[in-house]
Scaffold this motif. Structure first.
Motif, PDB file in Angstrom:
ATOM      1  N   GLY A 171      -2.180   4.453   4.893  1.00  0.00           N
ATOM      2  CA  GLY A 171      -3.008   5.004   5.409  1.00  0.00           C
ATOM      3  C   GLY A 171      -4.308   5.632   4.036  1.00  0.00           C
ATOM      4  N   LEU A 172      -2.811   6.262   3.331  1.00  0.00           N
ATOM      5  CA  LEU A 172      -3.340   7.406   2.020  1.00  0.00           C
ATOM      6  C   LEU A 172      -3.320   6.379   0.587  1.00  0.00           C
ATOM      7  N   GLY A 173      -2.271   4.791   0.390  1.00  0.00           N
ATOM      8  CA  GLY A 173      -2.578   3.514  -0.321  1.00  0.00           C
ATOM      9  C   GLY A 173      -3.862   3.227  -0.315  1.00  0.00           C
ATOM     10  N   LEU A 174      -4.471   2.468   0.544  1.00  0.00           N
ATOM     11  CA  LEU A 174      -5.724   1.950   0.791  1.00  0.00           C
ATOM     12  C   LEU A 174      -6.750   2.976   0.247  1.00  0.00           C
ATOM     13  N   ASP A 175      -6.278   4.232   0.749  1.00  0.00           N
ATOM     14  CA  ASP A 175      -7.438   5.400   0.290  1.00  0.00           C
ATOM     15  C   ASP A 175      -7.459   5.381  -0.792  1.00  0.00           C
ATOM     16  N   PHE A 200       0.576  -1.169  -0.303  1.00  0.00           N
ATOM     17  CA  PHE A 200      -0.203  -0.207  -0.177  1.00  0.00           C
ATOM     18  C   PHE A 200       0.877   1.394   0.120  1.00  0.00           C
ATOM     19  N   SER A 201       2.456   1.448  -0.708  1.00  0.00           N
ATOM     20  CA  SER A 201       2.684   2.664  -1.085  1.00  0.00           C
ATOM     21  C   SER A 201       3.694   3.075   0.367  1.00  0.00           C
ATOM     22  N   PRO A 202       4.462   3.839   0.315  1.00  0.00           N
ATOM     23  CA  PRO A 202       5.384   4.741   1.979  1.00  0.00           C
ATOM     24  C   PRO A 202       4.611   4.461   3.010  1.00  0.00           C
ATOM     25  N   ASN A 203       2.803   5.123   2.420  1.00  0.00           N
ATOM     26  CA  ASN A 203       2.058   5.688   3.451  1.00  0.00           C
ATOM     27  C   ASN A 203       0.910   5.112   3.391  1.00  0.00           C
TER      28      ASN A 203
END
Length: 843
Positions: free
Chosen positions: A327-331, A322-325
């Motif tokens: 939460g943002l990756g999931l969104d 889901f990327s380095p961040n």
């Protein structure tokens, strides 16, 4: 013109952003002041500070670019994933993705544990929770911190662990993290509870006054340089030390993101920065580090290393998915799903139905928030300690209930097409080898590159029943010892190993086949988990099989990962794809913890902070239900996975039959361990038996207790089961103390003799809450030899109570007791006639 003036002019003409410019001016002024206090002239101090600020901004720009590139790569990965997902599967994509992340984290943990296998062979937790070789661990700690001990084995082991930890760091950086290399480094975690309890002033002054801080290694983050250019230079002024250590205290107490309140800023620290902070506190000697760790550290060095290994596995898996961040990756994945739904005219609510639950699952995967405030810290630790204590009391014979694992194992083995006979034979062989060789690192396990979870994580079996915030050392040891003494950890480890070996044999059998020629069932399993044809091609290409026994051949992902010549990045991809799939099915065979199920009721999933009333109430209600939840959702999925209604009906029948038979065995063993004869299995005489057996085999033994006796093992009925043992524990303490005190006061006020139920209740609660009091190894001995005898001494009516208890037991089970309540010795051997099909006549 000074550096400060240059920035002022640049901001005025618009060539430098004002926010960044003013920040650079603050950094420059602070750095120049520090250099001047160290003895440099003001001119030289300002020049050095200017160079430091330029270097800091250059480094920051590089880090931003690195993270951004990783985010872009993950964005492309998410776009391909969403675009290739069939319309009907979009609603499950997000929950599936988080579960896949969990299984890949388990796969990474298994690989990382193998990387530190030499440590676990030499030093691990014993049954009591103490280290097997504390002297070696002390030497290893000093060697890892750069202090020579003269121990060649410790030096070699330190070098090996440093290499493994550095490889983990590099793997994390490849996924987008920004973790710098530190020489002579040992993971260390601060105990927030102990630090907050000490207070800011005491903590700061104790560090300064110790004289152990090495300011030639502690960096000033404003300048990027150490506070001392050389160890012989004067240490920073006390004011500077207090300011830096005060900031560190605030970061620990309030969180690293607490300095500024920014509207729209996500709470917490992004995943890529979780390990990016260099070790702030450096010490001159290993003894200084060890002393500080014993006062304010969250764990001992061994636990610190293994916790770091687990943490790195989780964070790397999260960033890869889901990327380095994260939460943002999931969104971002959710946004892509909505975009796809709009383009294709799909129901927006249907395709995003799992998004909220996926967010809860990710919160649960990331772990609990920090407790809020001093009293939140104290409250969280108290309740965590209490739950660990209750675990050691109420799960002290959970290994008996785990007999039902053999049913889920054989069903899962049949589903994947593995040889069930070989699997169970390997389970027995593993336990036998551990006993005969006197070690949990047997030759068989070493050959298969398998490190027992019990060695790496003393609380592995705890995950079967609850996920918990850190408890005090004594309580942690109690709960872990309870699992070990009864053999549950060894059973769980051996069952997982045996089941995975079935996969290894199946992989070897198919090693000559391309993906398109695989058996449909195996190809379906791979596709369901996201294993692609090229992954299977690379996995089998080098023919890295081996023969563990005569006539057997394995293609083991762990062995493969250690032996493959593929480039590291590609080897990691293939390993995580294959081992992640194996871990997914291992969870079906030996249920431990399901993120999807637990996210429905765990307070962590809803963002509650430990120590708050809502968190503690929900945590109590969830106690001992994670295994049940995992078992239930796993079996539901197995049912719906069947291709036809007839196949689903057949599976349900087989599952129920196996669960009932093994549940019956578990019930009878449990009765014998309580000092009773086996229950009557006659439907006419004891019609509830087979219903209780079905509940027991399905993981619902506590509900069976409620149905048959009206209360759970910790007291109370269905309400107590729903609210968990913590609420019942409060009621028990209230009844023992306050209620009896009120009764005594009433008797005194009325001039009557004081008569309370204090003795009976104290003995009853003593039996209920004694850690490991019902461990299979001791059977009913603790109850009969201690609590019953204490009851006899303190209560004149004890004999009548014993007779009443025996009568109730007789009515409940339709059988007698081989060790009667109140008797200091067994009356006879257990009457096994009911197991042989004849009615027992014992009393």
């Amino acid at each position: 013109m000074s550096f400060y003036d240059c920035l002022t002019d640049a901001m005025a003409e618009g060539s430098v952003d004002r926010v960044r410019g003013e920040r650079a001016q603050r950094m420059w002024r602070e750095a120049a002041d520090i250099y001047e206090r160290q003895g440099w002239t003001r001119h030289n101090a300002e020049a050095m500070a200017g160079e430091d600020v330029k270097a800091a901004f250059k480094k920051e720009a590089g880090e931003i670019r690195h993270v951004y590139q990783a985010q872009l790569a993950n964005a492309r990965k998410q776009q391909l994933l969403v675009n290739s997902t069939p319309d009907q599967d979009l609603k499950h994509l997000q929950t599936f993705s988080v579960e896949k992340l969990d299984y890949e984290a388990r796969a990474l943990t298994r690989w990382f544990n193998l990387r530190v296998a030499d440590l676990l062979k030499n030093v691990h937790r014993k049954t009591t929770g103490s280290l097997s070789d504390p002297a070696m661990m002390l030497d290893l700690t000093k060697e890892m911190l750069g202090e020579a001990t003269g121990s060649a084995p410790a030096k070699a082991l330190a070098r090996s662990i440093h290499t493994a930890l550095n490889d983990m760091r590099l793997m994390a950086n490849e996924a987008g993290a920004i973790i710098g290399k530190i020489d002579n480094w040992l993971p260390q975690s601060h105990d927030r509870y102990l630090i907050v309890r000490a207070g800011k002033s005491k903590w700061v002054n104790s560090l300064i006054d110790s004289g152990e801080l090495d300011w030639s290694k502690i960096r000033n983050h404003s300048t990027g340089r150490p506070f001392q250019a050389n160890p012989d230079d004067p240490v920073p002024m006390r004011e500077t030390q207090e300011r830096l250590l005060g900031d560190i205290y605030d970061n620990i107490a309030y969180g690293k993101g607490s300095r500024d309140a920014v509207y729209g800023k996500a709470q917490g620290v992004p995943t890529y920065r979780q390990h990016a902070q260099e070790r702030i506190l450096h010490f001159k000697t290993a003894d200084g580090w060890i002393k500080y760790n014993s006062q304010y550290g969250l764990s001992d060095p061994f636990t610190a290393i293994m916790s770091h290994v687990n943490s790195m596995a989780n964070d790397i898996a999260a960033m890869r998915n889901f990327s380095p961040n994260t939460g943002l990756g999931l969104d971002y994945q959710r946004q892509l799903i909505v975009k796809r739904a709009r383009e294709r005219g799909l129901d927006p609510d249907a395709v995003t139905g799992g998004s909220a639950h996926a967010e809860r699952m990710l919160r649960l995967f990331n772990g609990p928030r920090a407790p809020e405030g001093k009293w939140g810290v104290i409250s969280a630790r108290f309740f965590s300690n209490t739950r660990h204590l209750m675990t050691s009391a109420f799960l002290d014979k959970a290994v008996v209930a785990s007999i039902s694992d053999f049913n889920s194992m054989q069903l899962a083995a049949k589903a994947i097409g593995a040889n069930r006979g070989n699997m169970f034979a390997r389970y027995g062989e593993t336990l036998s080898n551990m006993i005969s060789e006197g070690t949990m690192s047997t030759a068989q396990l070493k050959r298969d590159k398998w490190v027992l979870d019990t060695l790496a994580d003393p609380g592995v079996a705890m995950g079967r029943f609850q996920m918990e915030v850190p408890a005090g050392e004594i309580f942690e040891r109690l709960s872990a010892a309870s699992m070990r003494v009864q053999g549950l950890t060894h059973h769980t480890d051996s069952a997982r190993y045996a089941f995975q070996s079935g996969f290894w044999g199946m992989f070897a059998e198919n090693a000559d086949k391309p993906f398109s020629a695989l058996e449909p069932n195996l190809r379906q399993m791979m596709s369901e988990h996201g294993v692609q044809a090229r992954d299977w091609k690379d996995f089998r290409a080098e023919r890295l099989t081996y023969e563990p026994d005569e006539g057997a051949t394995f293609l083991n992902p762990l062995y493969w990962r250690e032996s493959t010549s593929l480039p590291t990045a590609r080897a990691d991809e293939v390993y995580l794809a294959m081992q992640g799939m194996v871990e997914r099915w291992t969870e079906v065979a030996v249920p431990t913890n399901s993120l999807k199920a637990k996210a429905w009721f765990d307070p962590v999933a809803y963002g509650h902070a430990p120590g708050t009333p809502m968190y503690e109430m929900l945590k109590s209600g969830g106690m001992f239900k994670s295994f049940v939840a995992a078992f239930t959702i796993n079996q539901y999925r197995m049912i719906v996975r069947q291709p036809t209604a007839a196949a689903r009906a057949l599976y349900v029948t087989q599952m129920a039959a196996g669960a009932t038979v093994l549940g019956a065995l578990s019930l009878q063993i449990g009765e014998i361990l309580k000092g009773n004869d086996p229950m009557s299995m006659s439907f006419m005489e004891n019609p509830q038996f087979w219903g209780l057996a079905a509940l027991k085999g399905g993981g619902f033994g506590i509900i069976g207790d409620i149905v048959s006796t009206g209360q759970a093992s910790w007291g109370g009925g269905l309400g107590s089961y729903a609210s968990g043992p913590m609420i019942q524990g409060v009621q028990d303490v209230w009844g023992l103390t306050v209620s009896n005190a009120i009764d005594a006061a009433g008797d005194l006020a009325s001039g009557r003799d004081i008569e309370t139920g204090f003795v009976k209740e104290a003995v009853r609660l003593g039996k209920r809450y004694t850690p490991m009091g019902q461990t299979p190894a001791v059977g009913p001995a603790v109850d009969r030899l201690f609590w019953d005898q204490l009851h006899s001494v303190l209560d004149p009516e004890a004999e009548a109570d014993f007779l009443k208890k025996a009568k109730v037991q007789k009515n409940y089970t339709r059988s007698g007791s081989w060790w009667m309540p109140g008797s200091p010795a067994p009356d006879r051997a257990p009457d096994l006639s009911s197991l042989l099909g004849t009615r027992g006549t014992s009393g």
